[in-house]
Design an enzyme around this catalytic site. Sequence first.
Site, PDB file in Angstrom:
ATOM      1  N   TYR A 131       0.812  -1.210   0.000  1.00  0.00           N
ATOM      2  CA  TYR A 131       0.000   0.000   0.000  1.00  0.00           C
ATOM      3  C   TYR A 131       0.845   1.261   0.000  1.00  0.00           C
ATOM      4  CZ  TYR A 131      -4.690  -1.919   0.629  1.00  0.00           C
ATOM      5  OH  TYR A 131      -5.886  -2.528   0.440  1.00  0.00           O
ATOM      6  N   LYS A 188       2.970 -15.369   3.342  1.00  0.00           N
ATOM      7  CA  LYS A 188       3.261 -16.140   2.129  1.00  0.00           C
ATOM      8  C   LYS A 188       4.765 -16.407   2.141  1.00  0.00           C
ATOM      9  CE  LYS A 188       2.135 -17.947  -1.890  1.00  0.00           C
ATOM     10  NZ  LYS A 188       1.327 -19.192  -2.006  1.00  0.00           N
ATOM     11  N   ASP A 241      -2.941 -18.306   0.864  1.00  0.00           N
ATOM     12  CA  ASP A 241      -3.852 -19.039  -0.031  1.00  0.00           C
ATOM     13  C   ASP A 241      -4.608 -20.119   0.741  1.00  0.00           C
ATOM     14  OD1 ASP A 241      -1.391 -20.301   0.306  1.00  0.00           O
ATOM     15  OD2 ASP A 241      -1.282 -21.085  -1.733  1.00  0.00           O
ATOM     16  N   ASP A 290      -6.617  -7.021   3.797  1.00  0.00           N
ATOM     17  CA  ASP A 290      -7.676  -6.375   3.017  1.00  0.00           C
ATOM     18  C   ASP A 290      -8.561  -7.441   2.384  1.00  0.00           C
ATOM     19  OD1 ASP A 290      -9.064  -4.300   1.613  1.00  0.00           O
ATOM     20  OD2 ASP A 290      -7.901  -4.806  -0.168  1.00  0.00           O
ATOM     21  N   ASP A 342     -12.558  -8.956   3.764  1.00  0.00           N
ATOM     22  CA  ASP A 342     -13.773  -8.941   2.935  1.00  0.00           C
ATOM     23  C   ASP A 342     -14.356 -10.346   2.853  1.00  0.00           C
ATOM     24  OD1 ASP A 342     -13.589  -6.203   2.291  1.00  0.00           O
ATOM     25  OD2 ASP A 342     -14.240  -6.580   0.238  1.00  0.00           O
TER      26      ASP A 342
HETATM   27  C1  IPM Z   1     -10.658  -1.300   3.221  1.00  0.00           C
HETATM   28  C2  IPM Z   1     -10.806  -0.693   1.858  1.00  0.00           C
HETATM   29  C3  IPM Z   1      -9.655   0.261   1.627  1.00  0.00           C
HETATM   30  C4  IPM Z   1      -8.383  -0.541   1.652  1.00  0.00           C
HETATM   31  C5  IPM Z   1      -9.768   1.100   0.337  1.00  0.00           C
HETATM   32  C6  IPM Z   1     -11.054   1.890   0.305  1.00  0.00           C
HETATM   33  C7  IPM Z   1      -8.587   1.992   0.152  1.00  0.00           C
HETATM   34  O1  IPM Z   1     -10.870  -1.689   0.890  1.00  0.00           O
HETATM   35  O2  IPM Z   1     -10.663  -0.544   4.212  1.00  0.00           O
HETATM   36  O3  IPM Z   1     -10.557  -2.514   3.320  1.00  0.00           O
HETATM   37  O4  IPM Z   1      -7.988  -1.124   0.650  1.00  0.00           O
HETATM   38  O5  IPM Z   1      -7.764  -0.609   2.717  1.00  0.00           O
HETATM   39 MG    MG Z   2     -10.966  -3.644   1.673  1.00  0.00          MG
END
Ligand code: IPM
Ligand code: MG
Length: 347
Positions: free
Chosen positions: A136, A186, A218, A242, A246
């Site tokens: 990042y 990894k 993975d 990240d 999700d």
């Molecule tokens: C998160 C989001 C952010 C990230 C984006 C919006 C920059 O996906 O907070 O997970 O990638 O960290």
């Molecule tokens: Mg995210």
Amino acid sequence: MKIAVFAGDGIGPEVTREAVRVLEALGLSGLELVEGDVGAAAWRKHGHPLPPQTLAIAHEADAILFGAVGDFECDNLERALRPEQAILGLRKELGLFANLRPARVFAGLEDLSTLRLEIANKIDLLIIRELNGDVYFGEKGIRILPDGRRQGYDLMSYAEDEVRRIAHVGFRAAQGRRGKLCSVDKANVLETSQLWRDVVLEVATEYPDVELSHMYVDNAAMQLVKNPGQFDVVVTGNIFGDILSDQASMCVGSIGLLASAAMAEGTKGLYEPIHGSAPDIAGKGLANPMASILSAAMLLRHSFGLEAEARRIEDAVAGALADGIRGGDLGGSHGTAAIGDAVLERL
Ligand code: IPM
Ligand code: MG
């Protein structure tokens, strides 16, 4: 109790409004809310997604309640002006390095998961994601190679102190839960991950009471859908965290219910729903504000040590859910304000 309120874009303002109502209803003494512009909203008004006046408010505040950023109209802006830079900039500028993303199934809502019931109902995990390093924030760009081809690059790196401090957060969190920590990397391919693993092992000697395991990312992605109940606390780097967070939120199935915290050293933190700005339903009063309300609960717990008040909010949300209050994201028809009202009544 100085709290910066950065509602941002899309459904951010409407869900944050309900969280603010909940905070105000608690009658906390010394509560001071200061609003600031972030994201596309800030770019339209001030020409920048994280203008200096917003950053100043953030620096002065004890905690930040954040809505959401993101707007398709900004997709073609240069990267530094895109709404996402507001959250990335705040993380970096305030040293918010530890992202806490809990995922658990709410009683009665197991059927929202895309996983089978007997697998989904075991989910109660906490992902701790490092936020200040990794691809990042490494050197990045698009360059022209000598033979004329374009090449994109993003440097992955972690310094040992960056790994050490997030590892400590992971071990301490595990001590406060079921005593299990899984470090995800990894290391079979990446040198960054090899150092990550070495440092996590060093830190582990200070926490003999925590059961530490390591998993390649993975495999972790696979295990998260195969047997998510095996995880207690997961600690990982920025990009893996990240993606896995999700995934974990979808295993629960109700992204509209999940809150998160981004903590600095000490008690300063930024609290936000996991969901994004959802431009398709913005401004219609349809968004479920529960994740934002639960973010406010996390704020009280982690920045102010107000455990009882945090619980009151969480119980009010759980109570509303148990009574059948459901936003569209949960297959129901309750709107933003109605859900806020329902939570307030139970508070
Ligand atoms: C998160 C989001 C952010 C990230 C984006 C919006 C920059 O996906 O907070 O997970 O990638 O960290
Ligand atoms: Mg995210």
